[in-house]
Design a protein around this motif. Structure first.
Motif, PDB file in Angstrom:
ATOM      1  N   UNK A  46       0.818  -1.203   0.000  1.00  0.00           N
ATOM      2  CA  UNK A  46       0.000   0.000   0.000  1.00  0.00           C
ATOM      3  C   UNK A  46       0.854   1.256   0.000  1.00  0.00           C
ATOM      4  N   UNK A  47       0.248   2.388   0.313  1.00  0.00           N
ATOM      5  CA  UNK A  47       0.978   3.654   0.221  1.00  0.00           C
ATOM      6  C   UNK A  47       2.166   3.766   1.171  1.00  0.00           C
ATOM      7  N   UNK A  48       2.048   3.243   2.389  1.00  0.00           N
ATOM      8  CA  UNK A  48       3.143   3.365   3.362  1.00  0.00           C
ATOM      9  C   UNK A  48       4.330   2.502   2.953  1.00  0.00           C
ATOM     10  N   UNK A  49       4.074   1.228   2.639  1.00  0.00           N
ATOM     11  CA  UNK A  49       5.174   0.352   2.231  1.00  0.00           C
ATOM     12  C   UNK A  49       5.811   0.833   0.936  1.00  0.00           C
ATOM     13  N   UNK A  68      -2.149  -1.627 -11.890  1.00  0.00           N
ATOM     14  CA  UNK A  68      -2.733  -2.959 -11.706  1.00  0.00           C
ATOM     15  C   UNK A  68      -2.861  -3.299 -10.220  1.00  0.00           C
ATOM     16  N   UNK A  69      -1.845  -2.962  -9.447  1.00  0.00           N
ATOM     17  CA  UNK A  69      -1.886  -3.228  -8.006  1.00  0.00           C
ATOM     18  C   UNK A  69      -3.003  -2.425  -7.344  1.00  0.00           C
ATOM     19  N   UNK A  70      -3.171  -1.194  -7.750  1.00  0.00           N
ATOM     20  CA  UNK A  70      -4.231  -0.348  -7.196  1.00  0.00           C
ATOM     21  C   UNK A  70      -5.609  -0.909  -7.512  1.00  0.00           C
ATOM     22  N   UNK A  71      -5.775  -1.394  -8.740  1.00  0.00           N
ATOM     23  CA  UNK A  71      -7.081  -1.901  -9.177  1.00  0.00           C
ATOM     24  C   UNK A  71      -7.506  -3.141  -8.397  1.00  0.00           C
ATOM     25  N   UNK A  72      -6.570  -3.989  -8.009  1.00  0.00           N
ATOM     26  CA  UNK A  72      -6.908  -5.217  -7.298  1.00  0.00           C
ATOM     27  C   UNK A  72      -6.784  -5.126  -5.799  1.00  0.00           C
ATOM     28  N   UNK A  73      -6.447  -3.958  -5.282  1.00  0.00           N
ATOM     29  CA  UNK A  73      -6.214  -3.785  -3.844  1.00  0.00           C
ATOM     30  C   UNK A  73      -7.523  -3.653  -3.075  1.00  0.00           C
ATOM     31  N   UNK A  91      -5.961 -13.264   0.996  1.00  0.00           N
ATOM     32  CA  UNK A  91      -6.668 -13.666  -0.228  1.00  0.00           C
ATOM     33  C   UNK A  91      -8.183 -13.541  -0.053  1.00  0.00           C
ATOM     34  N   UNK A  92      -8.656 -13.468   1.187  1.00  0.00           N
ATOM     35  CA  UNK A  92     -10.079 -13.313   1.438  1.00  0.00           C
ATOM     36  C   UNK A  92     -10.580 -11.904   1.139  1.00  0.00           C
ATOM     37  N   UNK A  93      -9.667 -10.917   1.099  1.00  0.00           N
ATOM     38  CA  UNK A  93     -10.143  -9.552   0.934  1.00  0.00           C
ATOM     39  C   UNK A  93      -9.375  -8.723  -0.090  1.00  0.00           C
ATOM     40  N   UNK A  94      -8.404  -9.316  -0.774  1.00  0.00           N
ATOM     41  CA  UNK A  94      -7.699  -8.595  -1.828  1.00  0.00           C
ATOM     42  C   UNK A  94      -7.363  -9.552  -2.967  1.00  0.00           C
ATOM     43  N   UNK A  99      -3.031  -3.957  -0.257  1.00  0.00           N
ATOM     44  CA  UNK A  99      -4.011  -3.338   0.625  1.00  0.00           C
ATOM     45  C   UNK A  99      -3.690  -1.853   0.649  1.00  0.00           C
ATOM     46  N   UNK A 100      -4.575  -1.056   0.107  1.00  0.00           N
ATOM     47  CA  UNK A 100      -4.324   0.368  -0.030  1.00  0.00           C
ATOM     48  C   UNK A 100      -3.744   0.672  -1.403  1.00  0.00           C
ATOM     49  N   UNK A 101      -3.756   1.928  -1.773  1.00  0.00           N
ATOM     50  CA  UNK A 101      -3.328   2.355  -3.104  1.00  0.00           C
ATOM     51  C   UNK A 101      -1.826   2.659  -3.124  1.00  0.00           C
ATOM     52  N   UNK A 102      -1.029   1.790  -3.753  1.00  0.00           N
ATOM     53  CA  UNK A 102       0.412   2.040  -3.805  1.00  0.00           C
ATOM     54  C   UNK A 102       0.771   3.311  -4.584  1.00  0.00           C
ATOM     55  N   UNK A 103      -0.143   3.774  -5.425  1.00  0.00           N
ATOM     56  CA  UNK A 103       0.103   5.002  -6.178  1.00  0.00           C
ATOM     57  C   UNK A 103       0.240   6.223  -5.292  1.00  0.00           C
ATOM     58  N   UNK A 104      -0.261   6.133  -4.069  1.00  0.00           N
ATOM     59  CA  UNK A 104      -0.149   7.244  -3.119  1.00  0.00           C
ATOM     60  C   UNK A 104       1.175   7.234  -2.360  1.00  0.00           C
ATOM     61  N   UNK A 105       1.999   6.227  -2.613  1.00  0.00           N
ATOM     62  CA  UNK A 105       3.270   6.097  -1.899  1.00  0.00           C
ATOM     63  C   UNK A 105       4.388   6.870  -2.577  1.00  0.00           C
TER      64      UNK A 105
END
Length: 134
Positions: A46-49, A68-73, A91-94, A99-105
């Protein structure tokens, strides 16, 4: 000092450090950087990592895969009810593990996070150094 960067390790590292401290001739303390700085929007990729990686190991961030990561997060970590996460596996929730939008990182955010985490670790090291361990 055991420095940790994975949420799944927190409980186990607390136990290991407690065991070492109780039964060995050493004093062990776990440090989880994102807990130390109160990073509430943590998540896989996500954005923090992503921000932290941009600041520390930018070659590990593949910009061509961010969309692609953002779309499936997922928007959050699991399914929480009464303070309990009902999901045992991401895998139950993503769809893709994010988890979270990596584009914001951003690198700027990563540099801030690194500075905050470093300061928190130095403070902890100073406190451990001053602690009476006898």
């Amino acid at each position: 000092m055991v420095v940790n960067g994975h949420g799944g390790n927190v409980g186990a590292l607390r136990e290991v450090c407690a065991d070492v401290t109780r039964h060995e001739e050493a004093y062990a303390v776990p440090f989880t950087w994102f807990d130390a700085i109160g990073a509430t929007e943590m998540g896989h990729g996500g954005p923090v990592e992503t921000a932290m990686l941009r600041a520390t190991d930018p070659e590990l961030v593949h910009d061509e895969r961010i969309e692609e990561a953002s779309a499936g997060a997922s928007d959050g970590w699991g399914e929480w009810v009464s303070g309990t996460n009902l999901a045992f596996d991401s895998a139950e929730f993503t769809d893709n593990g994010a988890v979270g939008d990596p584009g914001e990182g951003t690198i700027e955010r990563g540099e801030e996070l690194l500075e905050e985490a470093t300061a928190a670790l130095v403070t902890l090291l100073d406190a451990v150094d001053e602690r009476d361990r006898a």
